[in-house]
Design an enzyme around this catalytic site. Structure first.
Site, PDB file in Angstrom:
ATOM      1  N   ASP A  45       0.847  -1.193   0.000  1.00  0.00           N
ATOM      2  CA  ASP A  45       0.000   0.000   0.000  1.00  0.00           C
ATOM      3  C   ASP A  45       0.886   1.247   0.000  1.00  0.00           C
ATOM      4  O   ASP A  45       0.631   2.211   0.714  1.00  0.00           O
ATOM      5  CB  ASP A  45      -0.922   0.000   1.225  1.00  0.00           C
TER       6      ASP A  45
ATOM      7  N   ASN B 106       1.838   7.371   2.734  1.00  0.00           N
ATOM      8  CA  ASN B 106       2.476   6.414   3.640  1.00  0.00           C
ATOM      9  C   ASN B 106       3.996   6.581   3.710  1.00  0.00           C
ATOM     10  O   ASN B 106       4.696   5.708   4.207  1.00  0.00           O
ATOM     11  CB  ASN B 106       2.123   4.975   3.245  1.00  0.00           C
TER      12      ASN B 106
ATOM     13  N   ASP C 242       2.832   2.676   7.863  1.00  0.00           N
ATOM     14  CA  ASP C 242       1.526   2.073   7.611  1.00  0.00           C
ATOM     15  C   ASP C 242       1.670   0.708   6.939  1.00  0.00           C
ATOM     16  O   ASP C 242       1.574   0.574   5.722  1.00  0.00           O
ATOM     17  CB  ASP C 242       0.644   2.990   6.761  1.00  0.00           C
TER      18      ASP C 242
END
Length: 243
Positions: free
Chosen positions: A91, A96, A109
């Site tokens: 992700d 992030n 994250d």
């Protein structure tokens, strides 16, 4: 941060396990967790400058070529560390990548992160945020660590243009276009150097067998020639008047 106990503790435990295994200056450090009343509190390294996405939003303009090169160099080092341990972020996006108040970038994250093993050389779970997902992750054809490299290429365009490709498209439509269209490129490539556009081209390769690894990208001229720009200036530009 805190998480209500009624949340998916299995997923939370997986994320904590990933963070516990990491010890790198390029990854947000995990210090511990404790239960207080009905909340699980997780103590992590403080990144007071927010994310790269926050920086773009707050200064209301895109980053310079030198700033982008510095962030990509550090992020590539973080990915190299992560991938050597056969972990996939899954992700990766500008939201992030966090910066502390010294201007150091950190991967963060890991709620969607995966671990490859000898028995599982590839993942087939569709997870991540649509605009940054690699085609092989979307198509469930099996993917490994280089899926993060595709995301890095999308982040490069996001930092240069303010948003990722297809950002104005419905996410499901964007997923279809990412799978069927040629790899995205800059809208105005003439604004950027050959080295930068070539770096992005090496990240955004639809055949995962031909995509560059983080280790290879660290040898790319765009990264090797990155000037020592103090990203902390971004922090003070965005937050200086508020402190």
């Amino acid at each position: 941060m805190y998480v209500p106990v009624e949340s998916d503790l299995q997923e939370i435990s997986k994320e904590i396990s990933i963070m516990q295994q990491c010890d790198s200056t390029y990854v947000v450090k995990y210090y511990g967790s404790y239960l207080k009343n009905t909340d699980l509190w997780t103590v992590m390294e403080y990144c007071g400058a927010g994310s790269v996405s926050d920086i773009i939003r707050l200064q209301n303009k895109t980053l310079t070529a030198d700033e982008i090169a510095t962030i990509l160099k550090t992020t590539s080092k973080g990915l190299e560390y992560f991938h050597v341990m056969r972990k996939i972020h899954r992700d990766l996006k500008a939201g992030n990548i966090f910066l502390n108040t010294d201007g150091r970038e950190k991967l963060a994250d890991f709620g969607e992160a995966g671990q490859l093993t000898d028995a599982m050389a590839k993942c087939d779970t569709v997870t991540g945020t649509p605009f940054w997902m690699a085609p092989e992750a979307i198509q469930k054809t099996g993917y490994n660590c280089v899926a993060d490299i595709w995301s890095l290429g999308i982040i490069s365009i996001q930092m240069a243009e303010g948003k990722p490709p297809y950002a104005d498209t419905h996410p499901m439509r964007a997923i279809f276009m990412m799978s069927t269209n040629p790899p995205p490129r800059f809208r105005k490539p003439e604004l950027w150097s050959y080295d930068f556009t070539n770096f992005v081209k090496k990240c955004l390769v639809k055949n995962p067998e031909q995509i560059a690894t983080a280790t290879h990208l660290l040898q790319h001229p765009y990264i090797k020639n990155a000037k020592p720009v103090s990203i902390s200036r971004l922090y003070h530009r965005c937050y200086g008047d508020q402190n």
